[in-house]
Design a protein around this motif. Structure first.
Motif, PDB file in Angstrom:
ATOM      1  N   ASP A   1     -44.807-127.588  16.200  1.00 37.52           N
ATOM      2  CA  ASP A   1     -43.887-126.459  16.014  1.00 37.52           C
ATOM      3  C   ASP A   1     -44.491-125.165  16.542  1.00 37.52           C
ATOM      4  OD1 ASP A   1     -42.094-128.211  14.853  1.00 37.52           O
ATOM      5  OD2 ASP A   1     -42.567-127.601  12.787  1.00 37.52           O
TER       6      ASP A   1
ATOM      7  N   ASN B   1     -46.770-124.835  18.939  1.00 38.86           N
ATOM      8  CA  ASN B   1     -46.778-124.893  20.401  1.00 38.86           C
ATOM      9  C   ASN B   1     -45.395-124.626  20.980  1.00 38.86           C
ATOM     10  OD1 ASN B   1     -49.499-125.483  20.396  1.00 38.86           O
ATOM     11  ND2 ASN B   1     -49.221-127.688  20.728  1.00 38.86           N
ATOM     12  N   ARG B   2     -44.388-125.266  20.391  1.00 40.43           N
ATOM     13  CA  ARG B   2     -43.014-125.069  20.858  1.00 40.43           C
ATOM     14  C   ARG B   2     -42.583-123.606  20.689  1.00 40.43           C
ATOM     15  NH1 ARG B   2     -38.619-128.504  21.559  1.00 40.43           N
ATOM     16  NH2 ARG B   2     -36.638-127.420  21.449  1.00 40.43           N
ATOM     17  N   ASN B   3     -42.874-123.012  19.549  1.00 42.70           N
ATOM     18  CA  ASN B   3     -42.502-121.620  19.305  1.00 42.70           C
ATOM     19  C   ASN B   3     -43.198-120.674  20.274  1.00 42.70           C
ATOM     20  OD1 ASN B   3     -40.803-122.356  17.215  1.00 42.70           O
ATOM     21  ND2 ASN B   3     -42.341-122.020  15.627  1.00 42.70           N
TER      22      ASN B   3
ATOM     23  N   GLU C   1     -41.438-121.028  23.635  1.00 46.01           N
ATOM     24  CA  GLU C   1     -40.111-120.411  23.567  1.00 46.01           C
ATOM     25  C   GLU C   1     -40.213-118.886  23.635  1.00 46.01           C
ATOM     26  OE1 GLU C   1     -38.551-122.223  19.990  1.00 46.01           O
ATOM     27  OE2 GLU C   1     -37.438-123.727  21.160  1.00 46.01           O
TER      28      GLU C   1
ATOM     29  N   LEU D   1     -36.717-129.018  26.341  1.00 53.65           N
ATOM     30  CA  LEU D   1     -38.025-128.503  25.935  1.00 53.65           C
ATOM     31  C   LEU D   1     -38.628-129.550  25.009  1.00 53.65           C
ATOM     32  CD1 LEU D   1     -39.793-125.903  26.225  1.00 53.65           C
ATOM     33  CD2 LEU D   1     -38.922-125.257  23.991  1.00 53.65           C
TER      34      LEU D   1
ATOM     35  N   ALA E   1     -42.210-130.959  23.102  1.00 49.83           N
ATOM     36  CA  ALA E   1     -43.533-130.509  22.669  1.00 49.83           C
ATOM     37  C   ALA E   1     -44.265-131.609  21.920  1.00 49.83           C
ATOM     38  CB  ALA E   1     -43.392-129.286  21.763  1.00 49.83           C
TER      39      ALA E   1
ATOM     40  N   VAL F   1     -46.422-128.762  26.141  1.00 48.93           N
ATOM     41  CA  VAL F   1     -45.001-128.443  26.045  1.00 48.93           C
ATOM     42  C   VAL F   1     -44.460-128.486  27.466  1.00 48.93           C
ATOM     43  CG1 VAL F   1     -43.260-126.751  25.372  1.00 48.93           C
ATOM     44  CG2 VAL F   1     -45.372-126.962  24.035  1.00 48.93           C
TER      45      VAL F   1
ATOM     46  N   ALA G   1     -40.884-128.024  29.954  1.00 50.17           N
ATOM     47  CA  ALA G   1     -39.535-127.474  30.023  1.00 50.17           C
ATOM     48  C   ALA G   1     -38.905-127.823  31.365  1.00 50.17           C
ATOM     49  CB  ALA G   1     -39.557-125.960  29.843  1.00 50.17           C
TER      50      ALA G   1
END
Length: 148
Positions: free
Chosen positions: A9, A11-13, A16, A78, A80, A85, A87
């Motif tokens: 989470d 890494n994804r945030n 983003e 996306l 992760a 990650v 995209a």
């Protein structure tokens, strides 16, 4: 398992936030790089000068955004995990400044690509960019469309 999900989470945030800032309508938003990218970033596949730190990464986006203004950015996927990650994206923009030896003509263009980010301690540490160069060059008129 819960600890791994926290890292995923995070890494994804981070990615983003990075994408939102570097592709926003306000060029000053590239300052998000200071908070989302490791100081000794290593980038692969980017046109132009090597990207080796925050300022060169910001410079890339500033230059890119001058050439392709009024950008609309869509992330189609996306994905992760604990270390990476990825995209898949598409850009629609106005061809505003000369690029690849082609004089800008103000037309709207569309191109796409993919990027892979390697994460360290919640920051982007390494990036591999693949733009669909053939589509971009065709869109700006650098190469003719291929006959069917």
């Amino acid at each position: 398992m819960q600890a791994n999900q926290h890292i995923i989470d995070q890494n994804r945030n981070t990615v983003e936030r990075f994408l939102t800032g570097t592709h926003s309508k306000c060029i000053d938003d590239v300052d998000v790089i200071d908070d989302t990218v490791a100081p000794d970033i290593n980038c692969h596949g980017f046109p132009g000068e090597p990207i080796v730190d925050h300022e060169s990464y910001k410079g890339f986006f500033r230059s890119f955004r001058r050439r392709f203004s009024d950008m609309d950015w869509t992330v189609h996927a996306l994905i992760a995990d604990e270390q990476f990650v990825s995209a898949r994206w598409e850009i629609q923009a106005t061809f505003s400044s000369d690029f690849a030896g082609v004089k800008a003509d103000g037309r709207r263009i569309t191109f796409d690509g993919m990027v892979l980010y390697r994460m360290e301690d919640g920051l982007i540490a390494e990036t591999w960019l693949h733009m669909n160069e053939m589509r971009l060059l065709r869109e700006i008129g650098a190469i003719p469309a291929m006959a069917a």
